[in-house]
Write an enzyme that holds these catalytic residues in place. Sequence first.
Site, PDB file in Angstrom:
ATOM      1  CG  MET A 139      -5.368  -5.875   7.017  1.00  0.00           C
ATOM      2  SD  MET A 139      -6.076  -4.972   6.625  1.00  0.00           S
ATOM      3  CE  MET A 139      -6.594  -3.973   7.851  1.00  0.00           C
ATOM      4  CB  SER A 140      -0.630  -8.966   2.552  1.00  0.00           C
ATOM      5  OG  SER A 140       0.397  -7.268   2.721  1.00  0.00           O
ATOM      6  CG  HIS A 177      -4.795  -7.423   0.027  1.00  0.00           C
ATOM      7  ND1 HIS A 177      -5.070  -6.481  -0.655  1.00  0.00           N
ATOM      8  CD2 HIS A 177      -3.553  -6.504   1.148  1.00  0.00           C
ATOM      9  CE1 HIS A 177      -3.732  -5.189  -0.094  1.00  0.00           C
ATOM     10  NE2 HIS A 177      -2.971  -5.905   0.097  1.00  0.00           N
ATOM     11  CB  ALA A 220       1.272   0.272   4.686  1.00  0.00           C
ATOM     12  CG  HIS A 257      -6.842   2.394   2.515  1.00  0.00           C
ATOM     13  ND1 HIS A 257      -5.804   1.165   3.012  1.00  0.00           N
ATOM     14  CD2 HIS A 257      -7.257   2.365   1.609  1.00  0.00           C
ATOM     15  CE1 HIS A 257      -5.682   1.209   1.577  1.00  0.00           C
ATOM     16  NE2 HIS A 257      -6.331   1.700   1.492  1.00  0.00           N
ATOM     17  CG  ASN A 265      -1.140   2.388  11.402  1.00  0.00           C
ATOM     18  OD1 ASN A 265      -1.090   2.293  10.517  1.00  0.00           O
ATOM     19  ND2 ASN A 265      -1.586   1.748  12.641  1.00  0.00           N
ATOM     20  CB  SER A 285      -0.598   0.115   1.043  1.00  0.00           C
ATOM     21  OG  SER A 285      -1.384  -1.296   1.206  1.00  0.00           O
ATOM     22  CE1 TYR A 321      -8.301  -5.285   1.440  1.00  0.00           C
ATOM     23  CE2 TYR A 321      -6.294  -7.015   2.976  1.00  0.00           C
ATOM     24  CZ  TYR A 321      -7.409  -5.336   2.149  1.00  0.00           C
ATOM     25  OH  TYR A 321      -6.384  -4.665   1.141  1.00  0.00           O
ATOM     26  CD  GLU A 322      -7.609  -6.643  -2.833  1.00  0.00           C
ATOM     27  OE1 GLU A 322      -8.309  -6.043  -3.860  1.00  0.00           O
ATOM     28  OE2 GLU A 322      -6.841  -6.781  -2.456  1.00  0.00           O
ATOM     29  CG  HIS A 325      -2.520  -1.675  -3.653  1.00  0.00           C
ATOM     30  ND1 HIS A 325      -1.772  -2.525  -3.730  1.00  0.00           N
ATOM     31  CD2 HIS A 325      -3.370  -0.765  -2.454  1.00  0.00           C
ATOM     32  CE1 HIS A 325      -1.611  -2.915  -1.795  1.00  0.00           C
ATOM     33  NE2 HIS A 325      -3.043  -2.071  -1.987  1.00  0.00           N
TER      34      HIS A 325
HETATM   35  N1  HPA Z   1      -3.704  -2.928  11.368  1.00  0.00           N
HETATM   36  C1  HPA Z   1      -3.309  -4.089   9.951  1.00  0.00           C
HETATM   37  N2  HPA Z   1      -2.662  -3.416   9.099  1.00  0.00           N
HETATM   38  C2  HPA Z   1      -2.379  -1.903   8.818  1.00  0.00           C
HETATM   39  C3  HPA Z   1      -1.842  -1.303   9.807  1.00  0.00           C
HETATM   40  C4  HPA Z   1      -2.724  -1.723  10.933  1.00  0.00           C
HETATM   41  O1  HPA Z   1      -2.669  -1.221  11.644  1.00  0.00           O
HETATM   42  N3  HPA Z   1      -1.455  -0.057   9.337  1.00  0.00           N
HETATM   43  C5  HPA Z   1      -1.060  -0.223   8.381  1.00  0.00           C
HETATM   44  N4  HPA Z   1      -1.933  -2.200   7.309  1.00  0.00           N
END
Ligand code: HPA
Length: 264
Positions: free
Chosen positions: A202-203, A77, A107, A238, A226, A25, A79-80, A55
């Site tokens: 998430m990947s 991903h 990310a 996001h 973050n 990301s 989750y998609e 993306h």
């Molecule tokens: N959690 C999950 N996926 C993420 C995060 C997070 O805090 N930050 C960026 N992708």
Amino acid sequence: MTTATEIIRARAGTAPIRLGLILGSGLGHLAKAVDGPAIPYADLPGFPHVSVSGHNPHLHIGDFDGIRVAVFGAREHYYENGNPAAMRVALETLRDLGARDLIVTNAAGSLRPDIPPGDLMLLSDHINYNGRNPLIGEPTDARFVPMTKAHSPRLRKALARAAAAESIPLPEGVYCWYSGPSFETPAEIRMLKLLGGDAVGMSTVPEVILARFLGLEVAAISTITNMAAGLSDEAISHDHTKAMAPLGAAKLERILRRYLRDLA
Ligand code: HPA
């Protein structure tokens, strides 16, 4: 049917690819460094359908600081569509094009105060907290992939050397795969910390498993966007991920360029 490998060879030439790179990301612009054609995933049979903003669903084939690479501008991903094997054909294609190594980027949220937003983390290992596995349904004994050294000691050492040469901190840590697309709760983050996690995202984990299955050596780097849920007052979103990723991307680009120049 014409395979993705045949289409790529017809459009980008038949010289073997040395290395694959999956961009996470907010990192898609790194693909601009590749001197060669960008082939839309939609033209490549079996490549993923990417629905996430931020993306770039193109495969960039060409020279990146003296090394012939295949850069995946985007990933699908889990989750998609709920498919942990969404990247299987793309990675099989990478292997068929001759690649030996894969570097995966993502990310992620940090669980460690000493790895703040804007910094990078090299994955020493991962926890498949999601539990889904891209090899479920694979009928051969090749499915029993050892994961003891899944994150290549050779690639990690070379990336650490490149980071040190660029004076960029690259601490190692354990990445936890959460399915998403909702972010984690603070209680879940406390649990992941107890389990030994250093970052959450998430990947990446399904791609590392697929890469090992296919005989590719793999290393992965997180750009921390973050602090994970409950570890700071900042709101997680996001949009925030996309806004913060370029901070780490600039450092990542310097490390990758140094790494590739050292290889060349
Ligand atoms: N959690 C999950 N996926 C993420 C995060 C997070 O805090 N930050 C960026 N992708």
